[in-house]
Design an enzyme around this catalytic site. Structure first.
Site, PDB file in Angstrom:
ATOM      1  N   HIS A  15      -1.797  -4.825  19.470  1.00 41.78           N
ATOM      2  CA  HIS A  15      -1.181  -4.421  18.199  1.00 41.78           C
ATOM      3  C   HIS A  15      -0.483  -3.073  18.369  1.00 41.78           C
ATOM      4  CE1 HIS A  15      -0.773  -3.108  14.007  1.00 41.78           C
ATOM      5  NE2 HIS A  15      -0.741  -4.400  13.740  1.00 41.78           N
ATOM      6  N   CYS A  75      -8.436   1.674   6.458  1.00 44.04           N
ATOM      7  CA  CYS A  75      -7.882   2.423   5.325  1.00 44.04           C
ATOM      8  C   CYS A  75      -8.280   1.800   3.994  1.00 44.04           C
ATOM      9  CB  CYS A  75      -6.367   2.505   5.462  1.00 44.04           C
ATOM     10  SG  CYS A  75      -5.545   1.006   4.970  1.00 44.04           S
ATOM     11  N   SER A 105      -1.279  -7.575  10.710  1.00 46.47           N
ATOM     12  CA  SER A 105      -2.712  -7.606  11.015  1.00 46.47           C
ATOM     13  C   SER A 105      -3.540  -7.699   9.737  1.00 46.47           C
ATOM     14  CB  SER A 105      -3.093  -6.340  11.797  1.00 46.47           C
ATOM     15  OG  SER A 105      -4.475  -6.252  11.927  1.00 46.47           O
ATOM     16  N   ASN A 106      -3.218  -6.874   8.739  1.00 46.01           N
ATOM     17  CA  ASN A 106      -4.090  -6.879   7.550  1.00 46.01           C
ATOM     18  C   ASN A 106      -3.961  -8.187   6.778  1.00 46.01           C
ATOM     19  OD1 ASN A 106      -2.662  -6.291   4.781  1.00 46.01           O
ATOM     20  ND2 ASN A 106      -1.527  -5.156   6.345  1.00 46.01           N
ATOM     21  N   GLU A 118      -0.072  -0.548  16.500  1.00 48.48           N
ATOM     22  CA  GLU A 118      -0.828   0.650  16.093  1.00 48.48           C
ATOM     23  C   GLU A 118      -1.790   1.070  17.213  1.00 48.48           C
ATOM     24  OE1 GLU A 118      -2.954   0.421  12.298  1.00 48.48           O
ATOM     25  OE2 GLU A 118      -4.445   1.788  13.136  1.00 48.48           O
ATOM     26  N   CYS A 167       0.862  -1.185   0.000  1.00 47.00           N
ATOM     27  CA  CYS A 167       0.000   0.000   0.000  1.00 47.00           C
ATOM     28  C   CYS A 167       0.900   1.237   0.000  1.00 47.00           C
ATOM     29  CB  CYS A 167      -0.871   0.000   1.250  1.00 47.00           C
ATOM     30  SG  CYS A 167       0.150   0.076   2.750  1.00 47.00           S
ATOM     31  N   HIS A 174       3.460   2.118  11.904  1.00 51.71           N
ATOM     32  CA  HIS A 174       2.255   1.895  12.724  1.00 51.71           C
ATOM     33  C   HIS A 174       1.994   3.008  13.715  1.00 51.71           C
ATOM     34  CE1 HIS A 174       4.491  -1.812  11.811  1.00 51.71           C
ATOM     35  NE2 HIS A 174       3.377  -2.038  11.177  1.00 51.71           N
ATOM     36  N   THR A 217      -6.655   0.734  11.689  1.00 48.61           N
ATOM     37  CA  THR A 217      -6.787   0.867  10.228  1.00 48.61           C
ATOM     38  C   THR A 217      -6.851  -0.462   9.477  1.00 48.61           C
ATOM     39  OG1 THR A 217      -4.385   0.958  10.042  1.00 48.61           O
ATOM     40  CG2 THR A 217      -5.543   3.073  10.160  1.00 48.61           C
TER      41      THR A 217
HETATM   42  S1  SF4 Z   1      -2.903   2.470   7.351  1.00 48.53           S
HETATM   43 FE1  SF4 Z   1      -3.357   1.443   5.418  1.00 48.53          FE
HETATM   44  S2  SF4 Z   1      -2.207   2.635   3.901  1.00 48.53           S
HETATM   45 FE2  SF4 Z   1      -1.328   3.097   5.900  1.00 48.53          FE
HETATM   46  S3  SF4 Z   1       0.338   1.620   6.183  1.00 48.53           S
HETATM   47 FE3  SF4 Z   1      -1.465   0.736   7.165  1.00 48.53          FE
HETATM   48  S4  SF4 Z   1      -2.354  -0.554   5.559  1.00 48.53           S
HETATM   49 FE4  SF4 Z   1      -0.959   0.853   4.529  1.00 48.53          FE
END
Ligand code: SF4
Length: 488
Positions: free
Chosen positions: A306, A376, A405-406, A308, A194, A256, A346
């Site tokens: 996490h 996001c 995480s994603n 973040e 991303c 993060h 996010t």
């Molecule tokens: S918030 Fe979204 S765009 Fe930003 S680093 Fe994380 S996954 Fe990537």
């Protein structure tokens, strides 16, 4: 499937490990070419000399390519097979295997090592020459090296050990042969990097170019083991806490985000900080500050451990309440139920996060929502894309690291869409058993996983038989972020 070996002792060792027919092809080219009978996958097994310094007697070499007299045959399945052999407890190297028509001696080893080869034998290239489009692998167990040559007394011990290893390897090679088949691969799009991850990696690379190594980075710059290892090789030093950074050094804060207390500590220590926090994470921090300034209780939907979330909580620890799941949403309390707001991590699963927000809205009718989505664009798009392919696939492989995480959410989304789904750091993580009876494989990658890992996985699967690759675009992405002034 056909397993070929050159020598009687090798044939005996291989037969102890497999029920697959073993063809003893001898060492003469005319005999070797007999191996190319029948149909289906071909595996060449046996012993070899290890020429690269990292290869020791007893190690296994899986050929990424077999080089012979004016010929190179690629073996795309090598990473898949190597991963399976490592999980069986063997020490495995992947790289070029050279075949020459006479026994290699001391000076040959040095020259072959210079060419990038890992091992040398006398047969594999002759068999490889005739495989055509049949799946082919070559697996060699090392009996001798430049430091431990054939004529030493250790050869007897090394030889026995190599034959035992060959027996173990044969079992795994049989599994490879069992899952060789024609397949369709569906690629999710978008997938992989991303804008926030590209920016964070760019920041570290530019800082290394501009200021030189070492550049300290607090925590993994992005959650991917391959990226971290590559940046370490260039001179980045990853630390858990600022205490590990020498006074006055330059330090990059990961994508993060961090709690304000971390910036304060960096300032007190005289550290030169470059902030790689993703602007979309910074947006959530701003929301928390704004709501907390109004005295609101801020529900942060996310995973408490996490990085973040830890950083976001740090903006207003007395006002932020982390809500992990729907049960937590049923229990959380607020000082003033009419002065409440919520924000989100996010990288959550969109559907799950919406359910949690819905529960909070039922309990707190005055709940204030963020002005725009906190999950996001990259997370939402990758989840939509994997959902698009998962319904039509028997198996979905998500490329990403276990702390991403994603990437983990992509596995869950694919599973909820009905596919078997697994997270893999790279092709070597794919378990051969997952592929049994599977004709349609979906592939995606988390936002922190580099695109080349997907290309390598697709290439590795092509080593199991013919593949048809289709990409299914679910969204266009054209987001970019500006760089901090220290590196722009
Ligand atoms: S918030 Fe979204 S765009 Fe930003 S680093 Fe994380 S996954 Fe990537």
């Amino acid at each position: 499937m056909n397993i070929c070996v050159a020598l009687r002792t090798e044939a005996a060792a291989v037969r102890r490990g497999t029920t697959v027919p073993v063809t003893r092809v001898g060492m003469r080219a005319t005999h070797l070419r007999r191996a190319q009978v029948g149909s289906g996958p071909i595996a060449m097994l046996g012993v070899a000399g290890g020429v690269a310094p990292q290869v020791q007697a007893g190690d296994v070499v899986v050929a990424s390519e077999v080089r012979g007299d004016g010929l190179t045959v690629s073996c795309p399945a090598a990473p898949l097979l190597a991963g399976a052999l490592r999980r069986a407890g063997l020490t495995v190297h992947v790289g070029p295997l050279v075949t020459q028509s006479r026994m290699a001696r001391g000076k040959d080893f040095a020259a072959l090592a210079m060419s990038g080869a890992l091992a040398v034998d006398m047969e594999s290239a002759v068999v490889a020459e005739g495989v055509g489009d049949r799946p082919f692998v070559a697996v060699r167990v090392v009996t001798d090296t430049a430091a431990d040559p054939l004529l030493r007394p250790t050869i007897v011990r090394n030889g026995y050990r190599a034959l035992r290893t060959l027996t173990q390897a044969a079992k795994v090679v049989e599994e490879w042969g069992d899952v060789a088949a024609q397949r369709t691969i569906r690629l999710a799009a978008p997938r992989s990097f991303c804008a926030g991850v590209e920016r964070a990696i760019d920041i570290v690379e530019r800082a290394l170019d501009r200021y030189g190594a070492p550049i300290y980075v607090r925590r993994q710059i992005v959650h991917n083991a391959h990226i971290v290892a590559a940046l370490e090789r260039r001179g980045a030093v990853f630390v858990e806490e600022l205490e590990e950074v020498p006074d006055g050094a330059r330090v990059i804060l990961a994508a993060h985000g961090v709690a304000p207390a971390v910036r304060t500590t960096a300032g007190e220590r005289g550290l030169a900080v470059i902030d790689a926090t993703c602007p979309l994470v910074a947006k959530v921090h701003n929301e928390v500050r704004r709501y907390a300034a109004r005295g609101a209780t801020v529900f942060l939907i996310g995973h408490a451990d996490h990085e973040e979330v830890v950083g976001t909580v740090g903006e207003a620890p007395a006002r932020v309440v982390v809500v992990d799941d729907e049960h937590a949403a049923d229990r959380v309390m607020a000082d003033d139920p009419d002065n409440v707001a919520y924000v989100m991590q996010t990288t959550l699963a969109v559907d799950e996060a919406e359910r949690i927000a819905g529960r909070l809205r039922e309990r707190f009718p005055s709940l204030v929502a963020p002005r725009s989505d906190d999950i996001c664009y990259a997370t939402s798009n990758r989840q939509a894309a994997v959902r698009e392919i998962a319904g039509d696939c028997d198996l979905v492989l998500v490329v990403g690291s276990a702390n991403s995480s994603n990437s983990l959410r992509l596995v869950e989304v694919a599973q909820r869409a009905g596919a078997a789904a697994y997270l893999v750091d790279d092709a070597a993580d794919v378990q051969l058993a997952w592929l049994r009876g599977v004709n349609r494989v979906g592939i995606t990658a988390g936002a922190s996983a580099p695109p080349y890992l997907v290309d390598e996985l697709v290439h590795a699967l092509s080593g199991l038989g013919p593949t048809e690759v289709h990409e299914l675009p679910a969204a266009d992405e054209n987001v970019t972020f500006t760089l901090p002034r220290e590196v722009s």
